[in-house]
Scaffold this motif. Structure first.
Motif, PDB file in Angstrom:
ATOM      1  N   PHE A  15      20.329  43.739 -21.357  1.00 42.65           N
ATOM      2  CA  PHE A  15      19.137  44.546 -21.656  1.00 42.65           C
ATOM      3  C   PHE A  15      18.040  44.381 -20.588  1.00 42.65           C
ATOM      4  O   PHE A  15      17.062  45.135 -20.591  1.00 42.65           O
ATOM      5  CB  PHE A  15      18.558  44.146 -23.019  1.00 42.65           C
ATOM      6  N   ARG A  20      14.005  42.955 -25.868  1.00 43.11           N
ATOM      7  CA  ARG A  20      15.041  43.870 -26.369  1.00 43.11           C
ATOM      8  C   ARG A  20      16.288  43.106 -26.794  1.00 43.11           C
ATOM      9  O   ARG A  20      16.945  43.446 -27.782  1.00 43.11           O
ATOM     10  CB  ARG A  20      15.382  44.894 -25.297  1.00 43.11           C
ATOM     11  N   ASP A  23      15.529  41.592 -30.193  1.00 45.31           N
ATOM     12  CA  ASP A  23      15.637  42.603 -31.252  1.00 45.31           C
ATOM     13  C   ASP A  23      17.104  42.882 -31.595  1.00 45.31           C
ATOM     14  O   ASP A  23      17.466  42.997 -32.771  1.00 45.31           O
ATOM     15  CB  ASP A  23      14.952  43.906 -30.810  1.00 45.31           C
ATOM     16  N   TYR A  24      17.927  42.966 -30.579  1.00 47.64           N
ATOM     17  CA  TYR A  24      19.350  43.256 -30.791  1.00 47.64           C
ATOM     18  C   TYR A  24      20.036  42.118 -31.554  1.00 47.64           C
ATOM     19  O   TYR A  24      20.904  42.355 -32.405  1.00 47.64           O
ATOM     20  CB  TYR A  24      20.028  43.475 -29.441  1.00 47.64           C
TER      21      TYR A  24
END
Length: 297
Positions: A15, A20, A23-24
């Motif tokens: 990412f 990010r 979050d994933y």
């Protein structure tokens, strides 16, 4: 270092962002930043160039990234394989069977188990009780069916057949019309027996010695149907379980033995204090349950 370190590193690389990737992975951004920092300190290198607007792998980071992907993929594959084993989607069971046994009941249970777990495969190996015990101890077999008694300190047992043995003679034999016979009366008969790999060999020879004589054995075999053919050919007599004698297509007579009464006890056996695969443990549980149901029917 653990798999989580490598997983977080791969996702941050993919990412190009801690936020990010966090979050994933459903973790906080400080958590993933700390994990990457710990990994860098453990390896003694910087994995990312943080001086730019987006994260870029360093030379060391690129080298480690390729290895990390391989390790994480291998870990995922291992987990899938373990899940398959635990879920009985894979497995192989090696079972020792004595050829003296009427295996129809066991084969039927194998078929029922296969219907429930079609990805489990079986290897059935015929041998006498002594060889089956040896092969379990040598890890050539997972479980076996054997004539008791066996070594109590070595094996778990689950008995499912108890029956008497009878003297089997051809219809033309002078004893054919007898309903009962003392074992000592067979002192001068020619015996046809199973070979020394079978527990019945010792069982019969010990009983004859207790009756005061050494049996005169003219032939040994590992196959009950050969023994039946030799009996009807007039080569001698035998002592067999009633269930086995009933399988003989030839015309024979089975006579009850007394003084002493001879019997046999057949059981599932498996090694104590030893690893059993998930498939083998489930097959043992299922088979014992079905054998109990069949006995109560």
């Amino acid at each position: 270092m653990d798999i989580r370190h490598l997983t977080y590193f791969i996702e941050v690389s993919r990412f190009e962002s801690f936020t990010r990737a966090a979050d994933y992975l459903y973790v906080t951004q400080p958590t993933i930043s700390k994990m990457i920092k710990n990994l860098e300190e453990e390896l003694g290198v910087e994995l990312f160039d943080r001086s730019r607007k987006k994260l870029v792998l360093t030379d060391a980071g690129r080298a480690i990234y390729a290895k990390a992907e391989t390790i994480v993929k291998a870990s995922e594959n291992l987990k899938t394989e373990l899940d398959d084993l635990i879920g009985l989607q894979r497995g192989h069971i090696r079972i020792g069977l004595p050829p003296i046994l009427d295996a129809e009941r066991v084969i039927r249970i194998l078929g029922e188990f296969h219907d429930l777990h079609p990805h489990i495969t079986f290897e059935l190996i015929e041998n006498g009780t002594k060889r089956i015990e040896e092969d379990i101890l040598k890890e050539n077999l997972d479980v076996g069916i054997a004539v008791l008694p066996t070594e109590e300190e070595e094996f778990h047992t689950f008995s499912f057949i108890q029956e008497e043995l009878g003297v089997v003679v051809p219809l033309s034999h002078p004893l054919a019309n007898r309903k009962r016979i003392d074992l000592q009366e067979l002192e001068h008969e020619n015996f046809i027996t199973f070979n020394k790999d079978f527990a019945l060999y010792e069982r019969i020879h010990d009983a004859c010695r207790q009756a005061g004589f050494q049996p005169k054995t003219v032939s040994e075999s590992s196959q009950w149907d050969f023994i039946g053919k030799m009996i009807t050919s007039g080569l001698g007599i035998s002592i067999l379980p009633y269930s086995v004698a009933a399988l003989l297509k030839e015309e024979v007579r089975v006579i009850k033995v007394r003084n002493p009464v001879l019997d046999w006890n057949v059981a599932l056996i498996w090694r104590k204090n030893h690893y059993l695969s998930y498939a083998t443990k489930e097959w043992l549980r299922f088979t014992q349950e079905r054998l109990i149901e069949n006995t109560s029917d």
